[in-house]
Design a protein around this motif. Structure first.
Motif, PDB file in Angstrom:
ATOM      1  N   MET A   1       0.978  -1.328   0.082  1.00  5.44           N
ATOM      2  CA  MET A   1       0.141   0.517  -0.586  1.00  5.44           C
ATOM      3  C   MET A   1       1.242   1.148   0.033  1.00  5.44           C
ATOM      4  O   MET A   1       1.718   1.318   0.444  1.00  5.44           O
ATOM      5  CB  MET A   1      -0.855  -0.127   1.523  1.00  5.44           C
ATOM      6  N   GLY A   2       0.077   1.644  -0.472  1.00  2.87           N
ATOM      7  CA  GLY A   2       1.858   2.854  -0.719  1.00  2.87           C
ATOM      8  C   GLY A   2       0.448   4.464  -0.008  1.00  2.87           C
ATOM      9  O   GLY A   2      -1.051   4.661   0.137  1.00  2.87           O
ATOM     10  N   PHE A   3       1.539   5.656   0.234  1.00  3.40           N
ATOM     11  CA  PHE A   3       0.894   6.907   1.035  1.00  3.40           C
ATOM     12  C   PHE A   3      -0.306   7.004  -0.064  1.00  3.40           C
ATOM     13  O   PHE A   3      -1.431   7.862   0.726  1.00  3.40           O
ATOM     14  CB  PHE A   3       1.789   7.473   0.738  1.00  3.40           C
ATOM     15  N   MET A   4      -0.308   7.052  -1.281  1.00  2.00           N
ATOM     16  CA  MET A   4      -0.945   7.633  -1.951  1.00  2.00           C
ATOM     17  C   MET A   4      -2.169   7.115  -1.709  1.00  2.00           C
ATOM     18  O   MET A   4      -3.230   7.766  -1.906  1.00  2.00           O
ATOM     19  CB  MET A   4      -1.042   7.678  -3.573  1.00  2.00           C
ATOM     20  N   VAL A  46       1.525   2.959  12.025  1.00  2.43           N
ATOM     21  CA  VAL A  46       2.522   2.165  11.970  1.00  2.43           C
ATOM     22  C   VAL A  46       2.814   0.538  11.782  1.00  2.43           C
ATOM     23  O   VAL A  46       3.699  -0.102  11.512  1.00  2.43           O
ATOM     24  CB  VAL A  46       2.510   1.609  13.569  1.00  2.43           C
ATOM     25  N   ILE A  47       1.003  -0.328  11.765  1.00  4.33           N
ATOM     26  CA  ILE A  47       1.703  -1.154  11.177  1.00  4.33           C
ATOM     27  C   ILE A  47       2.304  -1.511   9.524  1.00  4.33           C
ATOM     28  O   ILE A  47       2.702  -2.660   9.026  1.00  4.33           O
ATOM     29  CB  ILE A  47       0.512  -1.747  11.071  1.00  4.33           C
ATOM     30  N   SER A  48       1.796  -0.838   9.087  1.00  3.78           N
ATOM     31  CA  SER A  48       2.409  -0.160   7.279  1.00  3.78           C
ATOM     32  C   SER A  48       3.988  -0.034   7.066  1.00  3.78           C
ATOM     33  O   SER A  48       4.266  -0.788   6.218  1.00  3.78           O
ATOM     34  CB  SER A  48       1.849   0.881   6.726  1.00  3.78           C
ATOM     35  N   LYS A  49       4.208  -0.478   8.299  1.00  4.45           N
ATOM     36  CA  LYS A  49       5.762   0.115   8.526  1.00  4.45           C
ATOM     37  C   LYS A  49       6.639  -1.738   8.363  1.00  4.45           C
ATOM     38  O   LYS A  49       7.504  -1.986   7.056  1.00  4.45           O
ATOM     39  CB  LYS A  49       6.802   0.080   9.570  1.00  4.45           C
ATOM     40  N   TYR A  50       5.131  -2.700   8.312  1.00  2.00           N
ATOM     41  CA  TYR A  50       5.941  -3.397   8.242  1.00  2.00           C
ATOM     42  C   TYR A  50       5.130  -4.707   7.797  1.00  2.00           C
ATOM     43  O   TYR A  50       5.824  -5.998   7.351  1.00  2.00           O
ATOM     44  CB  TYR A  50       6.781  -4.440  10.335  1.00  2.00           C
ATOM     45  N   MET A  51       4.479  -4.530   7.186  1.00  2.00           N
ATOM     46  CA  MET A  51       3.026  -5.151   6.425  1.00  2.00           C
ATOM     47  C   MET A  51       2.397  -4.065   5.161  1.00  2.00           C
ATOM     48  O   MET A  51       2.126  -3.083   5.815  1.00  2.00           O
ATOM     49  CB  MET A  51       2.035  -5.552   7.364  1.00  2.00           C
ATOM     50  N   LYS A  87       6.138  -7.498   4.397  1.00  2.00           N
ATOM     51  CA  LYS A  87       7.502  -6.423   3.736  1.00  2.00           C
ATOM     52  C   LYS A  87       8.645  -7.053   4.579  1.00  2.00           C
ATOM     53  O   LYS A  87       8.608  -6.890   6.210  1.00  2.00           O
ATOM     54  CB  LYS A  87       7.493  -4.816   4.323  1.00  2.00           C
ATOM     55  N   HIS A  88       9.659  -7.746   3.902  1.00  2.00           N
ATOM     56  CA  HIS A  88      11.099  -8.267   4.195  1.00  2.00           C
ATOM     57  C   HIS A  88      11.650  -7.268   4.611  1.00  2.00           C
ATOM     58  O   HIS A  88      11.803  -6.435   3.561  1.00  2.00           O
ATOM     59  CB  HIS A  88      11.322  -9.103   3.420  1.00  2.00           C
ATOM     60  N   SER A  89      12.510  -7.154   5.092  1.00  2.00           N
ATOM     61  CA  SER A  89      13.859  -5.539   5.839  1.00  2.00           C
ATOM     62  C   SER A  89      14.713  -6.696   5.422  1.00  2.00           C
ATOM     63  O   SER A  89      15.029  -7.555   5.018  1.00  2.00           O
ATOM     64  CB  SER A  89      14.038  -6.136   7.680  1.00  2.00           C
TER      65      SER A  89
END
Length: 91
Positions: A1-4, A46-51, A87-89
């Motif tokens: 998911m993008g910011f837009m 917050v969750i969008s940072k990881y997934m 999202k894989h680091s």
């Protein structure tokens, strides 16, 4: 998911449905709809940072639940957050 994706135009039915949900939730929690919207946005951020999540399908509810002690019923926040992908680091 993008910011837009947060700025996608929703039809009036979905907007009304989201507003009604927030009103019902805020009424149960005894807090304003603005506070509930801020909580929802913070959870998404917050969750969008990881997934990668489906923000449209996100459902947040505040209900009453019995506490473990003898405190009676206490508010509880339940969140149903559809996950599209992790999202894989690069570590």
């Amino acid at each position: 998911m993008g910011f837009m994706d947060f700025f996608k135009k929703k039809n009036s039915g979905n907007v009304a449905k989201d507003r009604l949900k927030l009103l019902l939730i805020s009424d149960r929690a005894d807090c304003s709809p603005d506070v509930m919207e801020n909580i929802k946005n913070d959870i998404i951020q917050v969750i969008s940072k990881y997934m990668e999540i489906d923000a449209e399908g996100l459902d947040i509810q505040i209900t009453q639940t019995e506490s473990d002690g003898n405190n009676g019923a206490v508010p509880a926040l339940f969140a149903n957050i559809p996950i599209k992908d992790l999202k894989h680091s690069g570590k």
